[in-house]
Design an enzyme around this catalytic site. Structure first.
Site, short mmCIF file in Angstrom:
data_model
loop_
_atom_site.label_atom_id
_atom_site.label_comp_id
_atom_site.label_asym_id
_atom_site.label_seq_id
_atom_site.Cartn_x
_atom_site.Cartn_y
_atom_site.Cartn_z
N ASP A 226 0.84 -1.20 0.00
CA ASP A 226 0.00 0.00 0.00
C ASP A 226 0.87 1.26 0.00
O ASP A 226 0.59 2.23 -0.70
CB ASP A 226 -0.99 0.00 1.18
N ASP A 250 -0.10 -6.92 -10.34
CA ASP A 250 -1.17 -6.56 -11.28
C ASP A 250 -1.61 -5.12 -11.02
O ASP A 250 -1.72 -4.31 -11.95
CB ASP A 250 -2.34 -7.53 -11.08
C1 IPM Z 1 -2.87 -8.26 -16.62
C2 IPM Z 1 -4.36 -8.46 -16.68
C3 IPM Z 1 -4.68 -9.91 -16.37
C4 IPM Z 1 -4.24 -10.20 -14.95
C5 IPM Z 1 -6.15 -10.33 -16.59
C6 IPM Z 1 -6.62 -10.01 -17.99
C7 IPM Z 1 -6.38 -11.77 -16.26
O1 IPM Z 1 -5.02 -7.57 -15.84
O2 IPM Z 1 -2.15 -8.94 -17.34
O3 IPM Z 1 -2.43 -7.40 -15.86
O4 IPM Z 1 -4.99 -9.95 -13.98
O5 IPM Z 1 -3.12 -10.69 -14.78
MG MG Z 2 -3.71 -6.14 -14.94
#
Ligand code: IPM
Ligand code: MG
Length: 373
Positions: A226, A250
């Site tokens: 965070d 992500d």
């Molecule tokens: C990414 C995308 C993917 C993830 C999705 C589309 C599954 O957001 O590559 O960052 O969550 O990894």
């Molecule tokens: Mg992503």
């Protein structure tokens, strides 16, 4: 020259448009005798659901295993909102990452000088930004068991996912981050939530031990995820390499992408371990999604896909020279004020996806001529 091969999986939404521009660049390089790369076209995500009733067919996976690398566009869209959760478009991408064991996802966030005004952050905060997020990609809460939704029978349901990491998973992605840092700013920031999660405590301890054993020449900092999200906005240039888990990676990579002005600019490489013959499984994809709202209109920015292909030239084809030239071509196109709508500025010229691809090829041709001279 030995014949190389790539599997192109355009996927859904703007995927086919942006990958069309990548295919043009490969043809251009082949025609100029710089590469001899055969393209195998296949499908993933919603496109594969429509064709094979699954988001990643076994035949596609087999092709991907054989090729030198995979180039992917994007997956998903409202058309497949109602399909069974297990065969949703995203499940195809997750299966591909897992099956090829692409545990290290490299997401560089670089602010091009020409785009410094396109960022939502102040110029003095983002100018010259060059950070690399190394995201763990085949573990954590994305794949942990148990998972699922159960009916509790009293009108309540229960949803479960499991965050789980082992020492070897942490060490192998940690090594990638430390090795890359050695070739850059020699600094790694490791992010987790060790203050809340046991898996985060393990992550911190294992990264610390790996650092002490093999990478004492690299500076290592630890940061709660965070706080990292906040620091990315406050002072992003304090970072060099960030290593983090699948879910935090992500989120933090989307945030880092926006520092650069547009999600349409961020490339990525997903790499596995090299086998005994030196072959390394690899997948290259833009970080942006399928953007169904602008699909089919020629508005999509192909630069993240093109820069992902530059990473392929560097990591899968050992052609750092071509990668440098392609990146320089992108830079010069941006310097000339050529922009897709997402990165347009008052004085820039707004072009279509295909026009952007053509502009990059023209600049690339110039860069290659200069290289030859
Ligand atoms: C990414 C995308 C993917 C993830 C999705 C589309 C599954 O957001 O590559 O960052 O969550 O990894
Ligand atoms: Mg992503």
């Amino acid at each position: 020259m030995t014949k190389n091969s790539v599997v192109i999986l355009p996927g859904d939404g703007i995927g086919p448009e942006v990958m069309g521009e990548v295919a043009k660049i490969i043809h251009f390089l082949n025609q100029n005798g710089e590469t001899d790369i055969a393209i195998i076209d296949d499908c993933i995500g919603g496109a594969a659901i429509d064709k094979h009733s699954v988001p990643l067919a076994d035949s596609t996976l087999a092709q991907c295993r054989k090729a030198d690398c995979v180039l992917l566009g994007a997956v998903g869209g409202p058309k497949w909102d109602k399909v069974d959760y297990n065969i949703r478009p995203e499940a195809g991408l997750l299966k591909l990452r897992k099956e090829l064991e692409l545990f290290a996802n490299l997401r560089p966030a670089i602010v091009f000088d020409a785009l410094v005004g396109a960022s939502t952050l102040k110029e003095e905060i983002v100018r010259g930004l060059d950070i690399l997020i190394v995201r763990e990609l085949t573990g954590g809460v994305y794949f942990g068991e148990p998972r699922g939704i159960t009916d509790l029978g009293n009108g309540q349901r229960r949803g479960v996912n499991t965050q789980v990491y082992t020492t070897s998973e942490i060490h192998r992605v940690g090594r990638v981050a430390f090795e890359l840092a050695r070739k850059r700013g020699k600094k790694v920031t490791s992010c987790e939530k060790a203050n809340v999660m046991e898996s985060g405590k393990l992550w911190r301890e294992d990264i610390t031990a790996l650092h002490a054993a093999d990478y004492a020449d690299v500076t290592l900092d630890h940061m709660y995820a965070d706080n990292c999200a906040m620091q990315l906005l406050r002072n992003p240039r304090q970072f060099d390499v960030i290593v983090t888990d699948n879910l935090f990676g992500d989120i933090l990579s989307d945030e880092a992408a926006m520092l650069t002005g547009s999600l349409g600019m961020l490339p990525s490489a997903s790499l596995g371990a090299r086998d005994a013959h030196g072959k390394q499984p690899a997948l290259y994809e833009p970080v942006h999604g399928s953007a169904p709202d602008i699909a089919g209109q020629g508005k999509a920015n192909p630069l993240a896909a093109i820069l992902s292909f530059a990473m392929a030239l560097r990591y899968s084809f050992d052609r750092g020279d071509l990668a440098d030239a392609l990146e320089a071509a992108v830079q010069s196109v941006l310097n000339a004020g050529t922009r897709t709508a997402d990165i347009a500025e008052k004085t820039s010229k707004t072009v279509t996806t295909a026009q952007m691809g053509d502009a990059v090829i023209t600049a690339f041709e110039g860069a290659l001529k200069r290289k030859a001279a």
